[in-house]
Write an enzyme that holds these catalytic residues in place. Structure first.
Site, PDB file in Angstrom:
ATOM      1  N   TYR A  65      -0.296   3.085  -1.375  1.00 25.24           N
ATOM      2  CA  TYR A  65      -1.400   3.786  -2.028  1.00 25.24           C
ATOM      3  C   TYR A  65      -2.569   3.953  -1.084  1.00 25.24           C
ATOM      4  O   TYR A  65      -2.604   3.363  -0.003  1.00 25.24           O
ATOM      5  CB  TYR A  65      -1.822   3.055  -3.319  1.00 25.24           C
ATOM      6  CG  TYR A  65      -2.607   1.782  -3.111  1.00 25.24           C
ATOM      7  CD1 TYR A  65      -2.004   0.627  -2.624  1.00 25.24           C
ATOM      8  CD2 TYR A  65      -3.969   1.732  -3.398  1.00 25.24           C
ATOM      9  CE1 TYR A  65      -2.735  -0.537  -2.440  1.00 25.24           C
ATOM     10  CE2 TYR A  65      -4.703   0.563  -3.218  1.00 25.24           C
ATOM     11  CZ  TYR A  65      -4.080  -0.570  -2.736  1.00 25.24           C
ATOM     12  OH  TYR A  65      -4.809  -1.714  -2.552  1.00 25.24           O
ATOM     13  N   LYS A 123      -0.195  -0.678   3.268  1.00 23.47           N
ATOM     14  CA  LYS A 123      -0.986  -0.711   2.028  1.00 23.47           C
ATOM     15  C   LYS A 123      -0.076  -0.521   0.817  1.00 23.47           C
ATOM     16  O   LYS A 123      -0.020   0.555   0.224  1.00 23.47           O
ATOM     17  CB  LYS A 123      -2.085   0.359   2.088  1.00 23.47           C
ATOM     18  CG  LYS A 123      -3.188   0.145   1.071  1.00 23.47           C
ATOM     19  CD  LYS A 123      -4.378   1.009   1.409  1.00 23.47           C
ATOM     20  CE  LYS A 123      -5.402   1.075   0.295  1.00 23.47           C
ATOM     21  NZ  LYS A 123      -5.948  -0.217  -0.095  1.00 23.47           N
ATOM     22  N   GLU A 151      -8.856 -11.933   5.189  1.00 24.41           N
ATOM     23  CA  GLU A 151      -9.718 -10.876   4.629  1.00 24.41           C
ATOM     24  C   GLU A 151     -10.010 -11.226   3.180  1.00 24.41           C
ATOM     25  O   GLU A 151      -9.575 -12.273   2.688  1.00 24.41           O
ATOM     26  CB  GLU A 151      -9.029  -9.512   4.750  1.00 24.41           C
ATOM     27  CG  GLU A 151      -7.656  -9.468   4.090  1.00 24.41           C
ATOM     28  CD  GLU A 151      -6.872  -8.194   4.387  1.00 24.41           C
ATOM     29  OE1 GLU A 151      -7.469  -7.147   4.648  1.00 24.41           O
ATOM     30  OE2 GLU A 151      -5.635  -8.279   4.329  1.00 24.41           O
TER      31      GLU A 151
HETATM   32  N1  PMP Z   1      -8.190  -5.319   2.881  1.00 29.79           N
HETATM   33  C1  PMP Z   1      -7.521  -5.226   1.710  1.00 29.79           C
HETATM   34  C2  PMP Z   1      -6.534  -6.283   1.364  1.00 29.79           C
HETATM   35  C3  PMP Z   1      -7.768  -4.153   0.842  1.00 29.79           C
HETATM   36  O1  PMP Z   1      -7.107  -4.057  -0.313  1.00 29.79           O
HETATM   37  C4  PMP Z   1      -8.747  -3.182   1.194  1.00 29.79           C
HETATM   38  C5  PMP Z   1      -9.083  -2.045   0.275  1.00 29.79           C
HETATM   39  N2  PMP Z   1      -8.004  -1.238   0.002  1.00 29.79           N
HETATM   40  C6  PMP Z   1      -9.409  -3.324   2.416  1.00 29.79           C
HETATM   41  C7  PMP Z   1      -9.103  -4.405   3.236  1.00 29.79           C
HETATM   42  C8  PMP Z   1     -10.447  -2.323   2.865  1.00 29.79           C
HETATM   43  O2  PMP Z   1      -9.843  -1.129   3.281  1.00 29.79           O
HETATM   44  P1  PMP Z   1     -10.629   0.249   3.186  1.00 29.79           P
HETATM   45  O3  PMP Z   1     -11.903   0.058   3.934  1.00 29.79           O
HETATM   46  O4  PMP Z   1      -9.742   1.224   3.838  1.00 29.79           O
HETATM   47  O5  PMP Z   1     -10.864   0.508   1.743  1.00 29.79           O
END
Ligand code: PMP
Length: 287
Positions: A33, A151, A183
Site C-alpha cells: 500500500y 510496505k 522506527e
Molecule cells: N515507517 C513505518 C513503519 C510506516 O508505516 C510509515 C508510514 N507509512 C513510515 C515509516 C513513514 O513513511 P512515509 O514518510 O513514507 O509516510
C-alpha cells in the site's frame, strides 16, 4: 454523502465497492500500500510514493497494475470527485483472486492484481493540535517480520503497538530491536543532540519513509547536521529533542519516551523548524 472509491479502473460509491473473499490481500496479507497526503487539493510527493510502490511490488514479484501517469490521474480524479482539500489518498495493490486458497503465487497472466484506492478527509493536517503539544511514546520490542522496507499490509503488530501505546496514555510506540530503535509503528524516528539529527540508516530494518527523505534533504539545505545511525532508548531519553515523520503527520515532536521527559518536555526548535519547512516546501511542490 458517501465517498467515491476506485476499484480496478472503476469509480463507484463506497457501498458498491467489493473485493472477493478469495483475494490474497484478504487471505494472506499479500498486498502492498501507499498513503499520499493531499494539501489544498494537491498531492504531496506523489512521485516518491509511486517509486516506493514500484519497489515494493518488484520485491514481491508483483506486477505494476497501471502505468505511472494513469496512477497519477486516478489519484487526482479521486481527490476531485470527493472534494478533498486536506487529507489523503490510500492505495492498495494485492496479488488478486486466484480462485482457491493456495500458498503458491498465482500466475500474474491469469490472475491480475487488485487495485483499490480511496480518500480520507483530514481538515487538520497542517493545524494538527498534536503537533503543538508533541506526543509521548513508549518502547516495545520490534516483533515484525524482517522485510520492513516493503510496505505490506501486514499491519497487525503495528496495530498492537498502537493499542499498547494507547493503554499507556501515549501517542505511539517506538520499536526496539537488539537494543536500538528501528522506527515508530507508522513513522520514522529521530533524535536531536547538540544540533545534530540522528536517525537510523536505511536498510531492510525500516520503511524508507518518503517524508524521511524529504526532511533529511531540507535539513541538509538548512545546514543542520544529520547522522544516519541507530540509537538506543537511553540515548533518546538523554537527547535534546525527538520527533517522528510520516506522510500524514509530517514532522511530529516527541516530548516523552517511556515516561522520561525529552529535553524540556515541549516540542523542540529543530522539530518545529523542520515541520514548518516541510509544510512550506511541500505546498510549493504539490501537484
Ligand atoms: N515507517 C513505518 C513503519 C510506516 O508505516 C510509515 C508510514 N507509512 C513510515 C515509516 C513513514 O513513511 P512515509 O514518510 O513514507 O509516510
Amino acid at each position: 454523502m458517501s465517498r467515491i472509491v476506485y476499484v480496478n479502473g472503476e469509480y463507484m460509491p463506497e457501498e458498491d465497492a467489493t473485493v472477493s473473499i478469495f483475494d490474497r490481500g484478504f487471505l494472506m496479507a499479500d498486498g502492498v500500500y501507499e498513503v499520499t497526503s493531499v494539501l489544498g487539493g494537491k498531492l504531496i510527493d506523489f512521485d516518491g510514493h509511486a517509486a516506493r510502490l514500484a519497489r515494493s511490488l518488484a520485491e514481491l514479484d508483483m506486477a505494476q497494475p497501471i502505468a505511472h501517469e494513469a496512477l497519477l490521474a486516478a489519484h487526482r480524479d479521486l481527490v476531485a470527485k470527493n472534494g478533498i482539500d486536506n487529507g489523503l489518498v490510500y492505495l492498495q495493490v494485492t496479488r488478486g483472486n486466484p480462485g482457491d486458497r493456495d500458498f503458491a503465487f498465482p500466475d500474474p497472466q491469469t490472475t491480475p492484481g487488485t487495485l483499490v484506492m480511496f480518500t480520507q478527509s483530514k481538515p487538520d493536517l497542517i493545524d494538527n493540535p498534536t503537533a503543538a503539544t508533541g506526543i509521548k511514546v513508549i518502547s516495545i520490542p520490534d516483533q515484525r517480520w524482517a522485510r520492513r522496507d516493503i510496505k505490506t499490509v501486514q499491519l497487525l503488530y503495528p496495530s498492537m503497538g498502537k493499542m499498547a501505546a494507547k493503554a499507556a496514555g501515549a501517542g505511539d510506540a517506538w520499536l526496539v530491536e537488539d537494543g536500538h530503535v528501528t522506527e515508530g509503528t507508522s513513522n520514522n524516528a529521530y533524535i536531536v543532540k547538540n544540533g545534530t539529527i540522528i536517525t537510523r540508516e536505511l536498510s531492510s530494518d525500516i520503511l524508507h519513509g518518503i517524508t524521511r527523505a524529504a526532511v533529511l534533504r531540507f535539513a541538509a539545505e538548512a545546514q543542520v547536521a544529520v547522522e544516519e545511525r541507530p540509537f538506543s532508548i537511553d540515548e533518546a531519553q538523554a537527547a535534546d529533542e525527538a520527533f517522528v515523520t510520516s506522510a500524514t503527520t509530517f514532522v511530529l515532536p516527541v516530548i516523552e519516551i517511556d515516561g522520561a521527559r525529552v529535553g524540556t518536555g515541549t516540542p523542540g526548535p529543530v522539530a518545529r523548524r523542520l515541520r514548518a519547512i516541510y509544510i512550506e516546501e511541500s505546498l510549493k511542490a504539490a501537484i
